[in-house]
Enzyme design. Structure first.
Site, mmCIF file in Angstrom:
data_model
loop_
_atom_site.group_PDB
_atom_site.id
_atom_site.type_symbol
_atom_site.label_atom_id
_atom_site.label_comp_id
_atom_site.label_asym_id
_atom_site.label_seq_id
_atom_site.Cartn_x
_atom_site.Cartn_y
_atom_site.Cartn_z
ATOM 1 N N TYR A 149 -5.299 3.352 9.281
ATOM 2 C CA TYR A 149 -6.326 2.516 8.654
ATOM 3 C C TYR A 149 -5.650 1.629 7.627
ATOM 4 O O TYR A 149 -4.827 2.102 6.835
ATOM 5 C CB TYR A 149 -7.390 3.388 7.979
ATOM 6 C CG TYR A 149 -8.533 2.587 7.366
ATOM 7 C CD1 TYR A 149 -9.426 1.871 8.168
ATOM 8 C CD2 TYR A 149 -8.722 2.540 5.986
ATOM 9 C CE1 TYR A 149 -10.469 1.140 7.609
ATOM 10 C CE2 TYR A 149 -9.771 1.814 5.422
ATOM 11 C CZ TYR A 149 -10.642 1.118 6.242
ATOM 12 O OH TYR A 149 -11.672 0.402 5.683
ATOM 13 N N ASP A 244 2.215 0.351 4.572
ATOM 14 C CA ASP A 244 0.936 0.407 3.883
ATOM 15 C C ASP A 244 0.987 1.635 2.972
ATOM 16 O O ASP A 244 0.764 2.765 3.405
ATOM 17 C CB ASP A 244 -0.222 0.500 4.883
ATOM 18 C CG ASP A 244 -1.565 0.529 4.165
ATOM 19 O OD1 ASP A 244 -1.596 0.841 2.961
ATOM 20 O OD2 ASP A 244 -2.583 0.259 4.825
ATOM 21 N N LYS A 272 -5.147 1.809 -4.607
ATOM 22 C CA LYS A 272 -5.542 3.135 -5.091
ATOM 23 C C LYS A 272 -4.878 3.564 -6.409
ATOM 24 O O LYS A 272 -5.273 3.107 -7.457
ATOM 25 C CB LYS A 272 -5.319 4.151 -3.973
ATOM 26 C CG LYS A 272 -6.167 3.782 -2.728
ATOM 27 C CD LYS A 272 -6.587 4.936 -1.903
ATOM 28 C CE LYS A 272 -7.312 4.458 -0.644
ATOM 29 N NZ LYS A 272 -8.487 5.161 -0.279
HETATM 30 N N1 PMP Z 1 -4.757 1.181 3.626
HETATM 31 C C1 PMP Z 1 -4.858 2.505 3.543
HETATM 32 C C2 PMP Z 1 -3.700 3.363 3.969
HETATM 33 C C3 PMP Z 1 -6.032 3.099 3.043
HETATM 34 O O1 PMP Z 1 -6.123 4.448 2.979
HETATM 35 C C4 PMP Z 1 -7.095 2.268 2.635
HETATM 36 C C5 PMP Z 1 -8.387 2.840 2.078
HETATM 37 N N2 PMP Z 1 -8.688 4.122 2.399
HETATM 38 C C6 PMP Z 1 -6.940 0.875 2.743
HETATM 39 C C7 PMP Z 1 -5.757 0.367 3.229
HETATM 40 C C8 PMP Z 1 -8.025 -0.054 2.306
HETATM 41 O O2 PMP Z 1 -8.117 -0.071 0.935
HETATM 42 P P1 PMP Z 1 -9.480 -0.495 0.203
HETATM 43 O O3 PMP Z 1 -10.496 0.536 0.527
HETATM 44 O O4 PMP Z 1 -9.083 -0.576 -1.238
HETATM 45 O O5 PMP Z 1 -9.850 -1.848 0.744
#
Ligand code: PMP
Length: 435
Positions: A149, A244, A272
């Site tokens: 994700y 990521d 995060k």
């Molecule tokens: N990349 C990863 C690995 C994530 O876990 C998340 C959110 N869970 C995102 C991107 C997206 O981040 P956001 O919810 O701040 O848009």
């Protein structure tokens, strides 16, 4: 819309109101607890390793706001920094001294980075990384991993992790075939599948985007050699490697997963934990790549709330707090070990098959007797058993992720007491499961 919650459970009074004004009564899908057949929580406050709901019940929290709460909820130094910043103005819409300080302090912590752009969410940062990779290589395709994700940008939803996995959705209406035409899906921890993706589009792959430890299909460690293999394959094909690190950044080590595993990507996406609970994300990389972003280069990206002063203040305070606690990562590891060992023993004694998978402060108790290395393995775990486990823990004051396929998080505020409360609750839960 009817006032019944989709899970069918007797709704709490707030939920009856909420479902008629917001889809599912929530503003992000996994908050609805659909995958665990429970009434969702409405949280009133959070401090340390605890959250308190609107009915005044307090829970030991292993969700940690889905990752940001690395220092625990509402750490005093971060809250104070945000309060101080607020008194100097909420939003300027121009460059600021604090964001310069943050960029200068952040870059040395990101292997391979010379420049950074600060944004608001992980979604935005990943979307921009992909745009930049396509522009830099003049190629269209992006390799992603099933169960991964990277936020909810159209072209990145093809990998189907996080809430999409939780809800068992096979497709997302509204995303056009065109938006997915350049999304190639490989298997996590399977380099041959990555080679195949490259072979399917000769000279057409701009980048591989990967969570260096998967956190959106439960916690799945990258197998030894996997990240190194991605580094080698992308180099060989003239494609970029995007880490990521929205979850792993600052969490696995002061220099994220790249520092932890010793593999340097071309571009890094963070979010995060960086904002310590405030909305902040970052895209970082070498000068030649980052200089392609507007206004220096032609790749457009912008944001009214980019480098928000309150988020920047929270991030500076977070970095200072991490610097002041060099033993933090050892502490997270010790807490994780105790939890992992305890859960495994309790499950074994009760005859319930589980695999606790953990990397540092990211972990998942998968209800299966097999290792889980990729999405096709993650999707076969016993989600009903997890839902029973979740409800049994919740009833005993312990909040786990409301999905068998979302990672749990340990924070600096979790200690022996939280582990003990959780293990005791788990003992009772396993009894229920072994019946
Ligand atoms: N990349 C990863 C690995 C994530 O876990 C998340 C959110 N869970 C995102 C991107 C997206 O981040 P956001 O919810 O701040 O848009």
């Amino acid at each position: 819309m009817s006032a019944a919650h989709p899970c069918g459970a007797a709704p709490a009074s707030w939920l009856e109101r909420a479902v008629s004004v917001a889809p599912g009564g929530v503003h992000s899908p996994v908050r609805a607890f659909l995958a665990v057949g429970a009434v969702p929580l409405s949280i009133r406050s959070a401090a340390g390793a605890r959250v308190t709901d609107s009915e005044g019940r307090t829970f030991v929290d292993w969700v940690g706001a889905w990752g940001p709460a690395l220092l625990g909820h509402a750490p005093a130094e971060v809250v104070e920094a945000v309060e101080r910043a607020a008194r100097s103005g909420l939003l300027f819409g121009f460059a600021s001294p604090a964001e310069l300080e943050l960029a200068e302090r952040l870059i040395p912590r990101i292997p391979g980075a010379e420049m950074v752009r600060l944004l608001v969410s992980g979604t935005e940062a990943a979307m921009t990384a992909v745009r930049l990779a396509r522009a830099a290589t003049a190629r269209p395709a992006i390799v992603q991993f099933a169960g991964g994700y990277h936020g909810h940008a159209d072209g990145l939803l093809a990998s189907g992790g996080s809430g999409i996995a939780t809800l068992g959705l096979s497709a997302t209406p509204g995303v056009t075939a065109g938006a997915l035409a350049n999304s190639l899906i490989a298997r996590y921890n399977d380099l041959a599948s990555v080679e195949e993706a490259f072979a399917s589009r000769p000279g057409g792959v701009a980048a591989v985007i990967v969570e260096p430890v998967a956190g959106n299909m439960g916690c799945i460690p990258s197998a030894p050699g996997f990240l190194e293999g991605l580094r080698e394959i992308t180099r060989r094909h003239g494609a970029l490697l995007i880490f990521d690190e929205v979850i792993t950044g600052l969490r696995l080590s002061p220099r994220g997963a790249a520092g932890h595993f010793g593999v340097t990507p071309d571009l890094t996406v963070m979010g995060k934990a960086l904002g310590g609970g405030m909305p902040l994300a970052a895209l970082a990389g070498p000068r030649d790549l980052m200089s392609r972003l507007a206004p220096v280069g032609p790749v457009y990206q912008a944001g009214t709330y980019a480098a928000h002063p309150l988020s920047v203040a929270a991030a500076l305070a977070t970095l200072s707090a991490l610097d002041a606690r060099p033993d933090l990562y050892d502490r997270l590891e010790r807490t994780g070990e105790r939890l992992e060992r305890g859960l495994a023993e309790i499950a074994r004694a009760a005859g319930v098959p589980i695999r606790v998978q953990r990397v540092g402060s990211m972990w998942t108790a998968f209800f299966t007797d097999q290792p889980v290395r990729s999405w096709d393995e993650a999707r076969t775990v016993n989600r009903e058993a997890y839902a029973t486990f979740f409800r049994a823990l919740l009833a005993r004051g312990v909040l786990m992720p409301p999905s068998a396929l979302e990672a749990a998080f340990i924070s600096a505020a979790h200690g022996e007491i939280e582990v003990e409360i959780t293990l005791q609750a788990a003992r009772a839960a396993m009894q229920e499961l072994s019946r």
